[in-house]
Write an enzyme that holds these catalytic residues in place. Structure first.
Site, PDB file in Angstrom:
ATOM      1  N   GLY A  37      26.510  46.578   3.060  1.00 22.59           N
ATOM      2  CA  GLY A  37      26.804  47.579   4.092  1.00 22.59           C
ATOM      3  C   GLY A  37      26.572  48.993   3.578  1.00 22.59           C
ATOM      4  O   GLY A  37      26.283  49.206   2.396  1.00 22.59           O
ATOM      5  N   ALA A  75      30.041  38.653   5.308  1.00 26.87           N
ATOM      6  CA  ALA A  75      29.414  37.418   4.820  1.00 26.87           C
ATOM      7  C   ALA A  75      28.042  37.731   4.244  1.00 26.87           C
ATOM      8  O   ALA A  75      27.463  38.771   4.534  1.00 26.87           O
ATOM      9  CB  ALA A  75      29.240  36.428   5.979  1.00 26.87           C
ATOM     10  N   SER A  77      24.180  36.611   4.472  1.00 26.18           N
ATOM     11  CA  SER A  77      23.518  36.049   5.657  1.00 26.18           C
ATOM     12  C   SER A  77      22.012  35.851   5.513  1.00 26.18           C
ATOM     13  O   SER A  77      21.309  35.867   6.513  1.00 26.18           O
ATOM     14  CB  SER A  77      23.810  36.939   6.866  1.00 26.18           C
ATOM     15  N   TYR A 141      23.488  28.589   4.276  1.00 32.00           N
ATOM     16  CA  TYR A 141      24.042  29.661   5.116  1.00 32.00           C
ATOM     17  C   TYR A 141      24.667  29.051   6.388  1.00 32.00           C
ATOM     18  O   TYR A 141      25.834  29.283   6.701  1.00 32.00           O
ATOM     19  CB  TYR A 141      22.936  30.668   5.476  1.00 32.00           C
ATOM     20  N   PHE A 169      21.987  34.232  18.113  1.00 35.73           N
ATOM     21  CA  PHE A 169      20.592  33.889  17.901  1.00 35.73           C
ATOM     22  C   PHE A 169      19.988  35.076  17.134  1.00 35.73           C
ATOM     23  O   PHE A 169      20.536  35.449  16.102  1.00 35.73           O
ATOM     24  CB  PHE A 169      19.945  33.468  19.227  1.00 35.73           C
ATOM     25  N   LEU A 190      12.064  39.858  11.338  1.00 36.82           N
ATOM     26  CA  LEU A 190      10.762  40.148  11.949  1.00 36.82           C
ATOM     27  C   LEU A 190      10.663  41.564  12.521  1.00 36.82           C
ATOM     28  O   LEU A 190       9.726  42.300  12.185  1.00 36.82           O
ATOM     29  CB  LEU A 190      10.475  39.111  13.049  1.00 36.82           C
ATOM     30  N   ARG A 221      11.659  32.673  19.179  1.00 38.86           N
ATOM     31  CA  ARG A 221      13.069  33.014  18.942  1.00 38.86           C
ATOM     32  C   ARG A 221      13.638  33.728  20.149  1.00 38.86           C
ATOM     33  O   ARG A 221      12.909  34.279  20.976  1.00 38.86           O
ATOM     34  CB  ARG A 221      13.197  33.944  17.715  1.00 38.86           C
ATOM     35  N   ASP A 285      11.772  27.121   8.659  1.00 42.01           N
ATOM     36  CA  ASP A 285      11.800  27.751   9.986  1.00 42.01           C
ATOM     37  C   ASP A 285      11.655  26.707  11.093  1.00 42.01           C
ATOM     38  O   ASP A 285      10.608  26.054  11.182  1.00 42.01           O
ATOM     39  CB  ASP A 285      10.623  28.744  10.128  1.00 42.01           C
TER      40      ASP A 285
HETATM   41  N1  UFG Z   1       8.597  36.060  10.682  1.00 43.75           N
HETATM   42  C1  UFG Z   1       7.257  36.311  10.403  1.00 43.75           C
HETATM   43  N2  UFG Z   1       6.969  37.282   9.483  1.00 43.75           N
HETATM   44  C2  UFG Z   1       7.928  38.006   8.856  1.00 43.75           C
HETATM   45  C3  UFG Z   1       9.286  37.746   9.135  1.00 43.75           C
HETATM   46  C4  UFG Z   1       9.591  36.759  10.073  1.00 43.75           C
HETATM   47  O1  UFG Z   1       6.364  35.666  10.947  1.00 43.75           O
HETATM   48  O2  UFG Z   1       7.590  38.855   8.012  1.00 43.75           O
HETATM   49  C5  UFG Z   1       8.906  35.018  11.689  1.00 43.75           C
HETATM   50  C6  UFG Z   1       9.775  33.911  11.119  1.00 43.75           C
HETATM   51  O3  UFG Z   1       8.972  32.924  10.533  1.00 43.75           O
HETATM   52  C7  UFG Z   1      10.497  33.444  12.377  1.00 43.75           C
HETATM   53  C8  UFG Z   1      10.616  34.709  13.239  1.00 43.75           C
HETATM   54  O4  UFG Z   1       9.672  35.622  12.697  1.00 43.75           O
HETATM   55  O5  UFG Z   1       9.716  32.536  13.062  1.00 43.75           O
HETATM   56  C9  UFG Z   1      11.986  35.351  13.157  1.00 43.75           C
HETATM   57  O6  UFG Z   1      12.352  35.478  11.784  1.00 43.75           O
HETATM   58  P1  UFG Z   1      13.633  36.290  11.304  1.00 43.75           P
HETATM   59  O7  UFG Z   1      13.662  36.198   9.808  1.00 43.75           O
HETATM   60  O8  UFG Z   1      13.650  37.635  11.926  1.00 43.75           O
HETATM   61  O9  UFG Z   1      14.840  35.498  11.940  1.00 43.75           O
HETATM   62  P2  UFG Z   1      15.239  33.941  11.817  1.00 43.75           P
HETATM   63  O10 UFG Z   1      14.975  33.346  13.154  1.00 43.75           O
HETATM   64  O11 UFG Z   1      14.624  33.289  10.643  1.00 43.75           O
HETATM   65  O12 UFG Z   1      16.768  34.091  11.450  1.00 43.75           O
HETATM   66  C10 UFG Z   1      17.738  34.379  12.406  1.00 43.75           C
HETATM   67  C11 UFG Z   1      18.871  35.140  11.744  1.00 43.75           C
HETATM   68  C12 UFG Z   1      19.557  34.293  10.711  1.00 43.75           C
HETATM   69  C13 UFG Z   1      19.969  32.995  11.333  1.00 43.75           C
HETATM   70  C14 UFG Z   1      18.802  32.322  11.984  1.00 43.75           C
HETATM   71  C15 UFG Z   1      19.210  31.101  12.728  1.00 43.75           C
HETATM   72  O13 UFG Z   1      18.387  36.310  11.147  1.00 43.75           O
HETATM   73  O14 UFG Z   1      20.695  34.956  10.220  1.00 43.75           O
HETATM   74  O15 UFG Z   1      18.192  33.189  12.932  1.00 43.75           O
HETATM   75  O16 UFG Z   1      18.246  30.133  12.582  1.00 43.75           O
HETATM   76  F1  UFG Z   1      20.479  32.171  10.408  1.00 43.75           F
END
Ligand code: UFG
Length: 330
Positions: A37, A75, A77, A141, A169, A190, A221, A285
């Site tokens: 933080g 937490a 994360s 996690y 989400f 992302l 997502r 993923d």
């Molecule tokens: N992605 C890319 N390039 C990047 C980063 C992400 O293509 O540089 C894709 C990932 O593969 C994914 C999507 O963008 O398909 C979203 O990725 P994020 O990392 O932004 O988010 P996540 O869906 O992986 O994670 C989120 C929360 C987590 C939680 C999860 C639940 O950030 O805390 O959803 O599955 F655990």
């Protein structure tokens, strides 16, 4: 005036919660160990710096303030990190919540809103995902958050502590009007990465896989504005204050966007080219995660207000105004 303890209130979602509660007439106390933080993210509330696993630290907060309820964001994360360092996640997340619930029990505080996650579901059985669907986390996690949900259930039966566990989400967006937004180091999410590419702070955005079983081959997502998340926590708190039953709730928009759609929308909103390259899949993923959001609407009266364009515009306003985030890292 009610007093709410926000643990992890210097973090991304927590800091937006603090602003929302203050705007809605609550007295807010923040606890944060500042491991991820930012002191500068806490504008108008007293900040206790310490670790929620420290019982003496929590005793001091609960003794010095008349706390009516707790919202716990404190937490670790990061999904990827949790796979490499599972014990760190159990130690921080599970033991942190044990310590918080025990302090609440000692001090007679009986309401908690808890940050859970869609990662509790693992690889979903179907879309959109409902709260009663199978929960088989595919990373530590998600496993720690699910363990805490179970602990909340048993603590509610044994000690009468009522809870709302909110399974987020994809949290995104910012509150540029309050000078707060998303600043993680390293950044893995992302939307901030896409906007850093728009700012020229990264050469491009890597799209992790385009061979998923989705219309354009990239992962889908469900993005929800962090300000909508804050309002949902407030509604959950009111639900508990009004004697509502404990429960688990998804927080999502109910609409999915692919990675390519996010990049295209960000190009439109920012007016910048944003170079993109297809890269290999990121391990772990799931291809698609979309929330069924009817339970939160029916029980809490929560409906998201902000769509993807607002999420991106607010995030862009924050990132372009704060290219180095809160500027508190070496
Ligand atoms: N992605 C890319 N390039 C990047 C980063 C992400 O293509 O540089 C894709 C990932 O593969 C994914 C999507 O963008 O398909 C979203 O990725 P994020 O990392 O932004 O988010 P996540 O869906 O992986 O994670 C989120 C929360 C987590 C939680 C999860 C639940 O950030 O805390 O959803 O599955 F655990």
């Amino acid at each position: 005036m009610k007093t709410i303890l926000v643990a992890g209130g210097a973090g991304y979602i927590g800091s937006h919660m603090v602003v929302h509660l203050i705007e809605n007439g609550y007295n807010v106390i923040v606890a944060d160990n500042l491991s991820t933080g930012h002191r500068a993210a806490v504008k108008d509330a007293p900040l206790y710096v310490g670790d929620i696993r420290d019982a003496a630290f929590l005793d001091r907060i609960f003794s010095e303030n008349s706390i009516d309820g707790v919202i716990n964001f404190a937490a670790c994360s990061l999904v990827g990190e949790s796979v490499k360092k599972p014990l760190k996640y159990y130690a921080n997340n599970v033991m942190g919540s044990v310590s918080m619930l025990d302090a609440m029990r000692r001090h007679g505080v009986d309401k908690i809103v808890f940050s859970s996650t869609a990662a509790t579901y693992g690889e979903p059985e179907k879309q959109p995902i409902e709260e009663g669907d199978r929960t088989e986390p595919t990373n530590p996690y998600g496993a720690t958050k699910l363990a805490i949900e179970e602990m909340l259930k048993w603590s509610s039966e044994a000690y009468g502590i009522r809870y709302a566990a909110l399974r987020y989400f994809n949290a995104a967006g910012a509150a540029p009007e309050h000078g707060i937004g998303e600043d993680h180091a390293p950044e893995t999410h992302l939307i901030p990465i896409v906007l850093q590419a728009a700012l020229g702070k990264r050469s491009h955005i890597g799209i992790f896989g385009q061979d998923y079983p989705t219309p354009d081959g990239t992962c889908i997502r469900d993005y929800i504005h962090v300000k909508d998340l804050a309002r949902a926590h407030h509604l959950a708190l009111e639900h508990l204050e009004n004697g509502g039953e404990s429960g688990v709730f998804n927080l999502g928009s109910g609409t999915g966007y692919s990675v390519k759609e996010i990049v295209d929308s960000a190009r439109r909103i920012t007016g910048r080219p944003i170079p993109a390259k297809i890269e290999p899949r990121r391990p772990g993923d799931p291809s698609t995660l979309i929330a069924a959001n009817k339970k939160a609407e029916a029980v809490l009266g929560f409906k998201p207000q902000y769509d993807l364009d607002v999420i991106l515009a607010d995030a862009w306003a924050w990132h372009s105004g704060h290219p180095d985030g809160f500027g508190d890292r070496a």
